[in-house]
Design an enzyme around this catalytic site. Structure first.
Site, PDB file in Angstrom:
ATOM      1  N   ASN A  77      28.551  26.583  34.396  1.00  0.00           N
ATOM      2  CA  ASN A  77      29.429  25.698  35.153  1.00  0.00           C
ATOM      3  C   ASN A  77      30.911  26.061  35.003  1.00  0.00           C
ATOM      4  O   ASN A  77      31.735  25.638  35.799  1.00  0.00           O
ATOM      5  CB  ASN A  77      29.213  24.252  34.702  1.00  0.00           C
ATOM      6  CG  ASN A  77      30.217  23.301  35.314  1.00  0.00           C
ATOM      7  OD1 ASN A  77      30.195  23.032  36.521  1.00  0.00           O
ATOM      8  ND2 ASN A  77      31.137  22.801  34.497  1.00  0.00           N
ATOM      9  N   TYR A 144      38.908  32.552  45.349  1.00  0.00           N
ATOM     10  CA  TYR A 144      37.954  31.612  44.760  1.00  0.00           C
ATOM     11  C   TYR A 144      36.642  31.648  45.544  1.00  0.00           C
ATOM     12  O   TYR A 144      35.552  31.759  44.968  1.00  0.00           O
ATOM     13  CB  TYR A 144      38.526  30.196  44.744  1.00  0.00           C
ATOM     14  CG  TYR A 144      37.526  29.142  44.336  1.00  0.00           C
ATOM     15  CD1 TYR A 144      37.082  29.069  43.018  1.00  0.00           C
ATOM     16  CD2 TYR A 144      37.019  28.229  45.258  1.00  0.00           C
ATOM     17  CE1 TYR A 144      36.144  28.108  42.639  1.00  0.00           C
ATOM     18  CE2 TYR A 144      36.100  27.268  44.881  1.00  0.00           C
ATOM     19  CZ  TYR A 144      35.664  27.213  43.572  1.00  0.00           C
ATOM     20  OH  TYR A 144      34.743  26.264  43.196  1.00  0.00           O
ATOM     21  N   GLY A 145      36.727  31.565  46.871  1.00  0.00           N
ATOM     22  CA  GLY A 145      35.527  31.639  47.694  1.00  0.00           C
ATOM     23  C   GLY A 145      34.814  32.962  47.528  1.00  0.00           C
ATOM     24  O   GLY A 145      33.578  33.020  47.468  1.00  0.00           O
TER      25      GLY A 145
END
Length: 240
Positions: A77, A144-145
């Site tokens: 995570n 980020y994507g």
């Protein structure tokens, strides 16, 4: 009793995932960079904690002696959009490179390093779940994507590599999730409204929504689900 490791488990989605497993009797270890945050969350949930930077290979190696000898479920995570903390100078190629490296390290390499380190300890029939993002599916967010898209490609290879041992590897990809530190307090009411309007059920997601999906993928009922991206976004992106 299963051994669960959750990276980035001090707050938000990671803490919700840890709480969900702990509530069902699993033994949980949360990790993250902030010792005090981890300590407080671990005390509240009744779980263990180990502080280290998951994107640093030396730190990961040094943390191994404090992590469980056997791992049944690994939840990757740790991450976040590092560009929220900086605005890269497009005219400075080194600055551009460093901004991309930062997001790749935080979101891709953290998962790759921790998974690689713990694979020898992963039980046959174990589970790996990595948190992705709707940003990987053409909704923007630049580096980020791109980093989250790389997570999806890496997970497909991981599923093939570990499949003969009965290990599954999947991505849970949230859309807008409230009650996290992701936006660093920058998300406006208008920003929430626009994102909610793109959903089919008219609401933002919560950390518990994501945690429930992670727990399902970690269950015996999900043993034939691997190499997949499970979208948890209220229909804002349709995975079809």
């Amino acid at each position: 009793m299963r051994e669960i490791v959750v990276t980035g488990g001090g707050t938000g989605i990671g803490a919700a995932v840890a709480a969900a497993f702990a509530a069902h009797g699993d033994r949980v270890t949360i990790t993250g960079r902030r010792e005090q945050v981890l300590k407080e969350t671990a005390g509240r949930l009744g779980v263990s904690h180990v502080a280290f930077n998951a994107a640093n290979p030396v730190a990961v190696g040094e943390a191994l002696e404090r992590l469980p000898d056997r791992v049944d479920v690994l939840v990757n995570n740790a991450g976040g959009n590092t560009n929220l903390d900086r605005t890269p100078d497009g005219d400075d190629l080194m600055d551009v490179a460093e901004s991309w490296w930062a997001n790749l390290n935080a979101n891709l390499m953290s998962a790759v390093l921790v998974t690689s380190a713990l694979t020898p300890r992963l039980a046959d029939g174990g589970r790996i779940v990595t948190i992705g993002s709707i940003a990987a599916r053409g909704t923007g967010s630049g580096s980020y994507g791109a980093a989250k898209a790389a997570v999806e490609a890496w997970t497909a290879d991981l599923a093939a590599e570990l499949g003969p041992r009965g290990v599954t590897a999947n991505v849970v990809s949230p859309g807008l999730v409230v009650d996290t530190e992701f936006f660093r307090g920058r998300l406006t009411e208008e920003g929430v409204r626009r994102r909610v309007e793109s959903t089919r059920n008219g609401r933002p997601g919560t950390p518990d929504d994501v945690a429930a999906t992670v727990r399902f993928l970690a269950s015996s009922e999900a043993r034939h689900i691997t190499g997949q991206v499970v979208h948890v976004n209220g229909g804002a992106y349709l995975g079809r």
